[in-house]
Design an enzyme around this catalytic site. Structure first.
Site, short mmCIF file in Angstrom:
data_model
loop_
_atom_site.label_atom_id
_atom_site.label_comp_id
_atom_site.label_asym_id
_atom_site.label_seq_id
_atom_site.Cartn_x
_atom_site.Cartn_y
_atom_site.Cartn_z
N ASP A 131 -126.20 6.48 -84.54
CA ASP A 131 -126.83 7.52 -83.70
C ASP A 131 -126.83 7.20 -82.20
OD1 ASP A 131 -127.38 8.75 -86.11
OD2 ASP A 131 -129.45 8.05 -86.20
N GLN A 258 -119.20 10.08 -91.74
CA GLN A 258 -119.39 9.50 -90.39
C GLN A 258 -119.96 8.09 -90.43
OE1 GLN A 258 -121.19 12.95 -87.75
NE2 GLN A 258 -121.50 13.39 -89.89
N ARG A 259 -120.50 7.69 -91.56
CA ARG A 259 -121.12 6.37 -91.63
C ARG A 259 -120.17 5.29 -92.16
NH1 ARG A 259 -126.85 7.41 -92.98
NH2 ARG A 259 -126.71 5.93 -94.67
O1 F6P Z 1 -129.61 7.10 -88.70
C1 F6P Z 1 -128.33 7.23 -89.22
C2 F6P Z 1 -128.19 8.53 -90.01
O2 F6P Z 1 -126.87 8.60 -90.49
C3 F6P Z 1 -128.55 9.79 -89.23
O3 F6P Z 1 -127.53 10.21 -88.36
C4 F6P Z 1 -128.83 10.75 -90.36
O4 F6P Z 1 -129.71 11.77 -89.95
C5 F6P Z 1 -129.46 9.87 -91.40
O5 F6P Z 1 -129.07 8.53 -91.11
C6 F6P Z 1 -129.09 10.20 -92.81
O6 F6P Z 1 -129.82 9.36 -93.65
P1 F6P Z 1 -129.53 9.17 -95.21
O7 F6P Z 1 -128.31 8.29 -95.35
O8 F6P Z 1 -130.73 8.52 -95.74
O9 F6P Z 1 -129.27 10.52 -95.78
#
Ligand code: F6P
Length: 326
Positions: A131, A258-259
Site C-alpha cells: 500500500d 497485486q500481492r
Molecule cells: O494491506 C495490503 C492489502 O492488500 C490492502 O491493499 C487490501 O485492502 C488488504 O490488504 C486485503 O487484505 P486481505 O488479504 O486480508 O483480503
C-alpha cells in the site's frame, strides 16, 4: 544498553513481494555479526504458539526472487489481547531472544509499539506492504512490484478495451491510500484516477470522458482505488452509466494478484537495504523504530510517528495525469 545476541524475525499482516529478500538480509546480516537468528512463523501468532525455528544462512538461499514470505504471515487476533502478548513475551524469554525485527505494515507496528511499552523489548520494523501508506519511507517493500503488476494488467486490458471500444473501470488495492492507483494510473495512461485522498465528483469524471470521446477517443481506462469515496469500481461504473448510458462499460477488480509475484529489482534492493539497516540499528542500540529509505538514504522513524503521521500523496501528479491523458 543490553547486548544483542539472539534475534527473531517475523512477517505480519498482508504479504508483499520483497518480504523474503528482507528476511534474507536480516538473517545474513545477523549471522555476519555473530548473532543467532530465529524465524517466527505466522506473524505474532507464531510467537504466541511457539512456532519458532532457528535460521541458518542456508535457510534463506534462493528466496530473494520469490514473492510471498517463507515465514508465512497472519493478522493475529490474539496479539491484540494483553494475555496474548504476555504469552508472546514468555516465549521470547524461553528462547532467550533479546531483540526482534518485524516486517509488516501499520497493524504490525501498532502491535510492536504496544509490546515495547509493556515489556521494554527491543524491536525494529521494516515496512512491508504493497500500500505504501507508511510515513518515514519513500517506498514500502512490495509497492513497486504491485504497481508493475497493475500496469501490466492495464496494458492488457487496453488491448481488449481498444478492440471493443469499451470503457474499463479497474479497481486496485491500497486500502485507504491511493498510492498504487496514482502511480499505476500515470504509468498506464489512465483517462482518470480516483483516489481516497481527493473527493470524487462523478460529473467531473463524466465531463473528462465526454471531452475525450468528442476528441475521438473510442476506449478508455479509469483506475479506481478500492478506498475511493465514490465506492469501488462497480459503484463508480454504475454512477457513470446513470449519467451517461452511451458507454459500453466493463469492470475489472485486480484483487490479490497485486500481492504476489517475483519482486522487482527495486523491491529486492529496498528490502535488502532495510533488513540490513534494521539489524545494524539493533546492534547500535536503536529500538522502537521503523527503518525507511528517504532520498536513497537509510532513515529511522519512531513507530508512533510512522503509524500516526499521514504520508501525503503528491496531488500535482493527479493534475499531471489528467493533462497527459487528455
Ligand atoms: O494491506 C495490503 C492489502 O492488500 C490492502 O491493499 C487490501 O485492502 C488488504 O490488504 C486485503 O487484505 P486481505 O488479504 O486480508 O483480503
Amino acid at each position: 544498553m543490553n547486548t544483542v545476541e539472539k534475534i527473531g524475525v517475523l512477517t505480519s499482516g498482508g504479504d508483499s513481494p520483497g518480504m523474503n529478500a528482507c528476511i534474507r538480509a536480516v538473517v545474513r546480516t545477523g549471522i555476519y555479526h555473530g548473532l543467532e537468528v530465529f524465524g517466527i512463523r505466522n506473524g505474532y501468532d507464531g510467537l504466541i504458539n511457539n512456532d519458532i525455528i532457528k535460521l541458518e544462512s542456508s535457510s534463506v538461499s534462493n528466496i530473494i526472487q520469490r514473492g510471498g514470505t517463507i515465514l508465512k504471515t497472519a493478522r493475529s487476533e490474539e496479539f491484540i489481547t494483553k494475555e496474548g502478548r504476555q504469552k508472546a513475551y514468555n516465549n521470547l524469554k524461553k528462547y532467550g531472544l533479546d531483540a526482534m525485527v518485524v516486517i509488516g505494515g501499520n497493524g504490525t507496528f501498532t502491535g510492536a509499539n504496544i509490546f515495547i511499552n509493556e515489556f521494554d523489548f527491543p524491536i525494529m520494523g521494516a515496512p512491508g506492504t504493497i500500500d505504501n501508506d507508511l510515513y518515514g519511507t519513500d517506498n514500502t517493500i512490495g509497492y513497486d512490484t504491485a504497481v508493475n503488476t497493475v500496469v501490466d494488467a492495464v496494458d492488457k486490458i487496453r488491448d481488449t478495451a481498444d478492440s471493443h471500444n469499451r470503457l474499463f473501470f479497474i479497481e486496485v488495492m491500497g486500502r485507504d491510500a491511493g498510492f498504487i492507483a496514482l502511480r499505476s494510473g500515470i504509468a498506464g495512461g489512465a483517462e482518470d484516477i480516483l483516489i481516497p485522498e481527493t473527493v470524487t465528483y462523478i460529473d467531473e469524471l463524466v465531463e473528462i470522458l465526454e471531452k475525450g470521446f468528442r476528441k475521438n477517443k473510442k476506449s478508455g481506462v479509469i483506475i479506481v482505488a478500492e478506498g475511493d469515496d465514490a465506492g469501488g469500481a462497480f459503484d463508480v461504473a454504475r454512477k457513470v452509466k446513470e449519467k451517461c448510458s452511451g458507454y459500453d462499460t466493463r469492470v475489472t477488480i485486480l484483487g490479490h494478484i497485486q500481492r504476489g509475484g517475483s519482486p522487482t529489482s527495486f523491491d529486492r534492493i529496498l528490502a535488502s537495504t532495510m533488513g540490513y539497516g534494521a539489524v545494524k540499528a539493533l546492534l547500535e542500540g536503536r529500538r522502537g523504530e521503523m527503518v525507511g529509505v528517504i532520498h536513497r538514504e537509510l532513515a529511522y522513524t519512531p513507530f508512533e510517528k510512522a503509524i500516526k503521521h499521514h504520508k501525503e500523496i503528491k496531488r500535482e501528479l493527479l493534475e499531471m495525469a489528467r493533462i497527459l491523458s487528455s
